[in-house]
Design a protein around this motif. Sequence first.
Motif, PDB file in Angstrom:
ATOM      1  N   ILE A  29       0.839  -1.203   0.000  1.00 45.69           N
ATOM      2  CA  ILE A  29       0.000   0.000   0.000  1.00 45.69           C
ATOM      3  C   ILE A  29       0.871   1.249   0.000  1.00 45.69           C
ATOM      4  CG2 ILE A  29      -1.614   1.336   1.408  1.00 45.69           C
ATOM      5  CD1 ILE A  29      -2.891  -1.347   2.207  1.00 45.69           C
ATOM      6  N   HIS A  30       1.909   1.241   0.816  1.00 45.46           N
ATOM      7  CA  HIS A  30       2.823   2.386   0.868  1.00 45.46           C
ATOM      8  C   HIS A  30       3.468   2.630  -0.490  1.00 45.46           C
ATOM      9  CE1 HIS A  30       5.804   5.165   2.401  1.00 45.46           C
ATOM     10  NE2 HIS A  30       6.741   4.437   1.794  1.00 45.46           N
ATOM     11  N   ASP A  31       3.906   1.577  -1.146  1.00 42.33           N
ATOM     12  CA  ASP A  31       4.565   1.697  -2.448  1.00 42.33           C
ATOM     13  C   ASP A  31       3.615   2.262  -3.500  1.00 42.33           C
ATOM     14  OD1 ASP A  31       6.807   1.326  -4.179  1.00 42.33           O
ATOM     15  OD2 ASP A  31       5.770  -0.427  -5.020  1.00 42.33           O
ATOM     16  N   VAL A  32       2.389   1.765  -3.538  1.00 43.11           N
ATOM     17  CA  VAL A  32       1.409   2.236  -4.526  1.00 43.11           C
ATOM     18  C   VAL A  32       1.061   3.703  -4.272  1.00 43.11           C
ATOM     19  CG1 VAL A  32      -0.993   1.986  -5.282  1.00 43.11           C
ATOM     20  CG2 VAL A  32       0.457  -0.025  -5.042  1.00 43.11           C
ATOM     21  N   PRO A  39      -2.820  12.020  -1.681  1.00 39.06           N
ATOM     22  CA  PRO A  39      -2.830  13.032  -0.618  1.00 39.06           C
ATOM     23  C   PRO A  39      -2.756  12.404   0.777  1.00 39.06           C
ATOM     24  CG  PRO A  39      -4.790  13.205  -2.012  1.00 39.06           C
ATOM     25  CD  PRO A  39      -4.012  12.040  -2.488  1.00 39.06           C
ATOM     26  N   LYS A  40      -2.416  13.221   1.770  1.00 40.45           N
ATOM     27  CA  LYS A  40      -2.223  12.716   3.126  1.00 40.45           C
ATOM     28  C   LYS A  40      -3.489  12.099   3.710  1.00 40.45           C
ATOM     29  CE  LYS A  40       1.699  15.423   4.523  1.00 40.45           C
ATOM     30  NZ  LYS A  40       2.334  16.171   5.584  1.00 40.45           N
ATOM     31  N   ILE A  41      -4.648  12.663   3.410  1.00 44.26           N
ATOM     32  CA  ILE A  41      -5.886  12.107   3.968  1.00 44.26           C
ATOM     33  C   ILE A  41      -6.145  10.702   3.401  1.00 44.26           C
ATOM     34  CG2 ILE A  41      -7.410  13.182   2.254  1.00 44.26           C
ATOM     35  CD1 ILE A  41      -8.250  12.675   5.958  1.00 44.26           C
ATOM     36  N   GLY A  42      -5.817  10.488   2.154  1.00 46.60           N
ATOM     37  CA  GLY A  42      -5.965   9.163   1.555  1.00 46.60           C
ATOM     38  C   GLY A  42      -5.027   8.152   2.188  1.00 46.60           C
ATOM     39  N   ARG A  43      -3.817   8.583   2.470  1.00 47.84           N
ATOM     40  CA  ARG A  43      -2.859   7.703   3.148  1.00 47.84           C
ATOM     41  C   ARG A  43      -3.339   7.367   4.553  1.00 47.84           C
ATOM     42  NH1 ARG A  43       3.150   9.134   1.212  1.00 47.84           N
ATOM     43  NH2 ARG A  43       2.601   9.732  -0.896  1.00 47.84           N
ATOM     44  N   PHE A  44      -3.863   8.380   5.243  1.00 46.73           N
ATOM     45  CA  PHE A  44      -4.370   8.177   6.593  1.00 46.73           C
ATOM     46  C   PHE A  44      -5.506   7.154   6.600  1.00 46.73           C
ATOM     47  CE2 PHE A  44      -7.372   9.358   9.971  1.00 46.73           C
ATOM     48  CZ  PHE A  44      -6.546   9.203  11.068  1.00 46.73           C
TER      49      PHE A  44
END
Length: 72
Positions: A29-32, A39-44
Motif C-alpha cells: 500500500i505504501h509503495d502504490v 494526498p495525506k488524507i488518503g494515506r491516513f
Amino acid sequence: MSAETVQHIEGILLNVTLAALFLLMGYAIHDVMKKNDVPKIGRFVAYGVLGLGGLGFVVKGIIQLFYIGSGV
C-alpha cells in the motif's frame, strides 16, 4: 508430539504469518500510494483501515485468551 503441542505451534505460526502478511500489505500500500502521489488524507484512511484490520486480529487473540483462561 502431543496434539495439544501441535495446536499450540500451529497457533503461533498462524499469528506470525498473519503479522507478516499485514506488514507486506502495508508495504505494498505504501509503495502504490508513493508512486501515485496520494494526498495525506488518503494515506491516513488506507493505513487506518489496514491498522484496524490488524487490531481486530489482536483483539480476537486477547478474547480467546480470556475464554481459555475462564474455561469457556
